[in-house]
Design an enzyme around this catalytic site. Structure first.
Site, PDB file in Angstrom:
ATOM      1  N   TYR A  98      -8.747  15.328  -6.358  1.00 21.06           N
ATOM      2  CA  TYR A  98      -7.954  14.610  -7.310  1.00 21.06           C
ATOM      3  C   TYR A  98      -7.228  15.633  -8.150  1.00 21.06           C
ATOM      4  O   TYR A  98      -6.091  15.309  -8.181  1.00 21.06           O
ATOM      5  CB  TYR A  98      -8.996  13.806  -8.454  1.00 21.06           C
ATOM      6  CG  TYR A  98      -8.261  13.004  -9.455  1.00 21.06           C
ATOM      7  CD1 TYR A  98      -7.504  11.752  -8.971  1.00 21.06           C
ATOM      8  CD2 TYR A  98      -8.299  13.521 -10.812  1.00 21.06           C
ATOM      9  CE1 TYR A  98      -7.110  11.142 -10.239  1.00 21.06           C
ATOM     10  CE2 TYR A  98      -7.587  12.738 -11.691  1.00 21.06           C
ATOM     11  CZ  TYR A  98      -7.154  11.666 -11.447  1.00 21.06           C
ATOM     12  OH  TYR A  98      -6.261  10.786 -12.411  1.00 21.06           O
ATOM     13  N   ASP A 119       0.763  -1.044  -0.122  1.00 18.21           N
ATOM     14  CA  ASP A 119       0.138  -0.036   0.099  1.00 18.21           C
ATOM     15  C   ASP A 119       0.915   1.420  -0.143  1.00 18.21           C
ATOM     16  O   ASP A 119       1.637   1.331   0.868  1.00 18.21           O
ATOM     17  CB  ASP A 119      -0.740  -0.098   1.383  1.00 18.21           C
ATOM     18  CG  ASP A 119      -1.804   1.045   1.472  1.00 18.21           C
ATOM     19  OD1 ASP A 119      -1.457   2.263   0.876  1.00 18.21           O
ATOM     20  OD2 ASP A 119      -2.756   0.983   2.392  1.00 18.21           O
ATOM     21  N   VAL A 120       0.663   2.183  -0.782  1.00 15.97           N
ATOM     22  CA  VAL A 120       1.763   3.346  -1.282  1.00 15.97           C
ATOM     23  C   VAL A 120       1.257   4.312  -0.007  1.00 15.97           C
ATOM     24  O   VAL A 120       2.161   5.139   0.207  1.00 15.97           O
ATOM     25  CB  VAL A 120       1.784   3.822  -2.482  1.00 15.97           C
ATOM     26  CG1 VAL A 120       2.135   3.020  -3.389  1.00 15.97           C
ATOM     27  CG2 VAL A 120       0.318   4.463  -2.783  1.00 15.97           C
ATOM     28  N   LYS A 127      -2.881  15.709  -7.980  1.00 15.01           N
ATOM     29  CA  LYS A 127      -2.300  15.547  -9.416  1.00 15.01           C
ATOM     30  C   LYS A 127      -1.494  16.872  -9.718  1.00 15.01           C
ATOM     31  O   LYS A 127      -0.309  16.542 -10.171  1.00 15.01           O
ATOM     32  CB  LYS A 127      -3.317  15.261 -10.656  1.00 15.01           C
ATOM     33  CG  LYS A 127      -3.841  13.940 -10.476  1.00 15.01           C
ATOM     34  CD  LYS A 127      -2.874  12.932 -10.574  1.00 15.01           C
ATOM     35  CE  LYS A 127      -3.512  11.352 -10.292  1.00 15.01           C
ATOM     36  NZ  LYS A 127      -2.506  10.246 -10.492  1.00 15.01           N
ATOM     37  N   ASN A 162       2.653   4.757 -10.584  1.00 18.99           N
ATOM     38  CA  ASN A 162       1.250   4.595 -10.969  1.00 18.99           C
ATOM     39  C   ASN A 162       0.105   4.769 -10.359  1.00 18.99           C
ATOM     40  O   ASN A 162      -1.123   5.026 -10.710  1.00 18.99           O
ATOM     41  CB  ASN A 162       1.145   3.405 -12.168  1.00 18.99           C
ATOM     42  CG  ASN A 162      -0.070   3.219 -12.739  1.00 18.99           C
ATOM     43  OD1 ASN A 162      -0.656   3.775 -13.744  1.00 18.99           O
ATOM     44  ND2 ASN A 162      -0.625   2.043 -12.119  1.00 18.99           N
TER      45      ASN A 162
END
Ligand code: NAD
Length: 275
Positions: free
Chosen positions: A169, A75-76, A173, A102
């Site tokens: 989101y 899990d990042v 990003k 990713n």
């Protein structure tokens, strides 16, 4: 067919979608592959993340291409799981030449910025922005020692533009694009390159179990077909982008063909952001 021969490529979120396509394209180019994914769902994420069997599927497809593959769940958002992944990968292959950050989540979304709960806001930044930073923290020292490396952050046109009702989101990003530029400067003298790819809308290609367009449609309360039509109309080339299109850009950034490219964003969006 051998542009990545003798390179070791680590890909997060490789159980399906763009990450799976990256693994397959890197394997086609002869790389040794480290694939990772979470393998379970997360609180505050309103859709299923990749199952363990999906990561097995990526492994199988890469092995069929004749390359070495190491697979481990991580899990990042968890530094200890990342550390175990990287340590075991080094034990197995001795080096990491390419990191493809990713893993990401497209929702919670679908409402104005003030309606996000703290947990919803935090999970988007934690996975999409702090996740790549945690991976860089674990892998950059290895690349610095090697005096060579390529880090590829899968951002989005949402890292360059606003999208109504996707503030969390979009913020994550945009942050990832900023991290890309600064990290590129941090490691430039060590011959470690850091770049971002900004895909526009990518269609849900069954070949790699793609499902993000459905996540976007569900967030906005519309049908998948309607979202696909909106995506098609909004790109300049009037053609959908596939996960493999994105993966092909990643292969170029991973290869020595891009050896003088760092700190940049490559849009793979069929002209979406040019309008
Ligand atoms: N599909 C699109 O239209 C599109 C467009 C632009 C950017 N992107 C970005 O591309 C990347 C891949 O997206 P996709 O479309 O293939 O979606 P996807 O949901 O199919 O793949 C994302 C993968 O990340 C994994 N993941 C999620 N949270 C994780 C965590 N905490 N730790 C480890 N793994 C985790 C998921 O299990 C999944 O396998 C994401 O960063 C996404 O934001 C996608």
């Amino acid at each position: 067919m051998d542009r990545l021969k003798n390179k070791v490529v680590l890909i997060t979120g490789a159980g399906r979608g763009i990450g799976k396509a990256c693994a397959i394209e890197a394997a086609k180019e002869g790389a040794d592959i480290i694939i990772s994914d979470i393998g379970r769902n997360m609180d505050s994420v309103p859709y299923d993340l990749a199952r363990s069997s999906q990561l097995d599927g990526t492994e199988e497809m890469c092995r069929e291409l004749g390359v070495n593959v190491f697979k481990k769940h991580a899990d990042v958002t968890k530094a200890d799981e990342i550390s175990a992944l990287v340590q075991e990968a080094i034990h197995r292959f001795g080096r990491i030449d390419v990191l493809i950050n990713n893993a990401g989540i497209g929702a919670p979304a679908g409402k104005p910025a003030h309606e996000y709960s703290s947990d919803e806001w935090d999970i988007l930044l934690n996975v999409n922005l702090s996740g790549p930073w945690r991976m860089i923290r674990a892998v950059a020292p290895i690349m610095i020692r090697q005096k060579k490396g390529s880090i590829i952050n899968i951002a989005s046109t949402a890292g360059l533009l606003g999208y109504k009702h996707f503030a969390g989101y979009v913020a994550s990003k945009h942050g990832l694009v900023g991290l890309t530029k600064s990290a590129a400067l941090d490691y430039a003298m060590d011959n470690v390159r850091v770049n971002a790819i900004c895909p526009g809308p990518v269609y849900d290609d069954e070949f790699v179990d793609g499902s993000m367009t459905k996540v976007v449609a569900d967030s906005l309360g519309i049908q998948l077909g309607e979202q696909e039509e909106i995506d098609l109309q909004s790109v300049a080339m009037n053609t959908v982008v596939s996960p493999t299109d994105v993966a092909e850009a990643a292969v170029w950034l991973a290869s020595d063909e891009s050896k003088r490219v760092t700190g940049t964003n490559i849009t793979v969006d069929a002209g979406y952001s040019a309008k």
